[in-house]
Write an enzyme that holds these catalytic residues in place. Sequence first.
Site, PDB file in Angstrom:
ATOM      1  N   CYS A  86       0.677  -1.263  -0.057  1.00 56.94           N
ATOM      2  CA  CYS A  86      -0.022   0.020  -0.003  1.00 56.94           C
ATOM      3  C   CYS A  86       0.881   1.264   0.002  1.00 56.94           C
ATOM      4  CB  CYS A  86      -0.840  -0.053   1.316  1.00 56.94           C
ATOM      5  SG  CYS A  86      -1.716   1.586   1.729  1.00 56.94           S
ATOM      6  N   CYS A  93       0.524   3.738   2.907  1.00 58.02           N
ATOM      7  CA  CYS A  93       1.107   3.026   4.212  1.00 58.02           C
ATOM      8  C   CYS A  93       2.730   3.349   4.034  1.00 58.02           C
ATOM      9  CB  CYS A  93       0.867   1.362   4.296  1.00 58.02           C
ATOM     10  SG  CYS A  93      -0.953   1.043   4.312  1.00 58.02           S
ATOM     11  N   CYS A 150     -11.222 -28.665  32.917  1.00 54.73           N
ATOM     12  CA  CYS A 150     -10.120 -28.575  32.031  1.00 54.73           C
ATOM     13  C   CYS A 150      -9.268 -27.144  31.915  1.00 54.73           C
ATOM     14  CB  CYS A 150     -10.734 -28.862  30.435  1.00 54.73           C
ATOM     15  SG  CYS A 150      -9.711 -28.573  29.181  1.00 54.73           S
ATOM     16  N   CYS A 159      -9.529 -25.531  28.522  1.00 55.62           N
ATOM     17  CA  CYS A 159     -10.814 -24.927  28.217  1.00 55.62           C
ATOM     18  C   CYS A 159     -10.984 -23.595  28.937  1.00 55.62           C
ATOM     19  CB  CYS A 159     -11.887 -25.978  28.794  1.00 55.62           C
ATOM     20  SG  CYS A 159     -11.714 -27.689  27.972  1.00 55.62           S
TER      21      CYS A 159
END
Length: 439
Positions: A55, A58, A188, A191
């Site tokens: 870009c 950018c 767990c 988890c």
Amino acid sequence: MRPLFFGVLGCSLVLSVQAFYSASDDVVELTPSNFNREVIQSDSLWLVEFYAPWCGHCQSLTPEWKKVATALKGIVKVGAVDADQHKSLGGQYGVRGFPTIKIFGANKNKPEEYQGARSSQAIVDGAMNALRTLVKERLSGSSGYNKQQGGGGGGSKKDVVELTDDNFDKMVLESDDVWMVEFFAPWCGHCKNLEPEWAAAATAVKDQTKGKVRLGAVDATVHQGLSSRYGIRGFPTIKIFRKGEEPEDFQGGRTRGDIIERALDLFSDNASPPELLEILNEDVLKKTCEDSQLCIIAVLPHILDTGAAGRNGYLEVMMKMAEKYKKKMWGWVWTEAGAQMELEASLGIGGFGYPAMAAINTRKMKYALLRGSFSETGIHEFLRELSVGRGSTATLGGGAMPKIHPIEPWDGKDGQLPVEDDYDLSDVDMDDDFGKDEL
């Protein structure tokens, strides 16, 4: 998607990436692996630039961004994301153009987009204004500072659907939507680590896929029938469910960015091409364009110039392009030449050069015109340039969407010339010598 010319210019692009920011700069390079830790869980105000190495804007911003980082060192954190390489982060925060600058303040889950000038002074001023606002909120006690929902910078669990033995078949297997389902156990540890990531991803995916990809969770210790049916042997296990297909295991990373990226791929794979609509009234244009990053508008020749066959040929080309670019979720509309003159005038088309095509960004009120042929090849080149942030743009005439006139829809048939009135000349005397003297 990387530009198709990447292979040709690969070496130069790699060099430009390496030259963007280095360890000696005060800009923090951010990736999906460190974004949550560095930004979301931080107490600091963050300015984050989402850029793409190819870009041009950018590249122009880079020296200014380095100055900003140095000026704000110890006051405001300044980071940068290569959103071309880390598409999941760009997608998570709704980045649709480059460079995009986001301000992560009190509520890290809802950053604000910086809309000011791209000079270092203007950006620093914007950061200091945001910092003052943050400090005032903390003093008043009204800030969401350090109280992210879901803990650890995650999201609210409201968008994660709780699935059970009783509702699983109806909610998931009979649904036309794509589901990503986590099977977990409350005890767990992995988890528990996944929970805030899963919650944040669920919210982002819901918004970005308009509910077509959904995230659910099953407590496998309670709903053991489901756990047994799908052979769950470890926790957490994530499975992908698509209607009529066998479930597949999700093998990707467990950060919100990884999850969102896979969800968006699933959405793109299963999405229908956008509908191609005739501009019949203001509501059609407004809804189509305001709900999309870009709105592709075609002005087709008058039906008397092409007939039904010619018009259908143009519409077929547009539908093929809509299918090709369906992952972009752009809007696609068309009108007949002369039906919406204000629209044509605002796009600088006006009375010639049909068929014509324009792409409008209604958020910025900018547009770009197709300069090549109205063909699959010509339109593809036009849209490809736009999709990588290139191409010439102009401000929409008047700086606002033009007036749209209600019209009747095309009936799909060839056009007919207006019927002229017949005149009865039987009672008119015609002088045989009329005009003789003028010869």
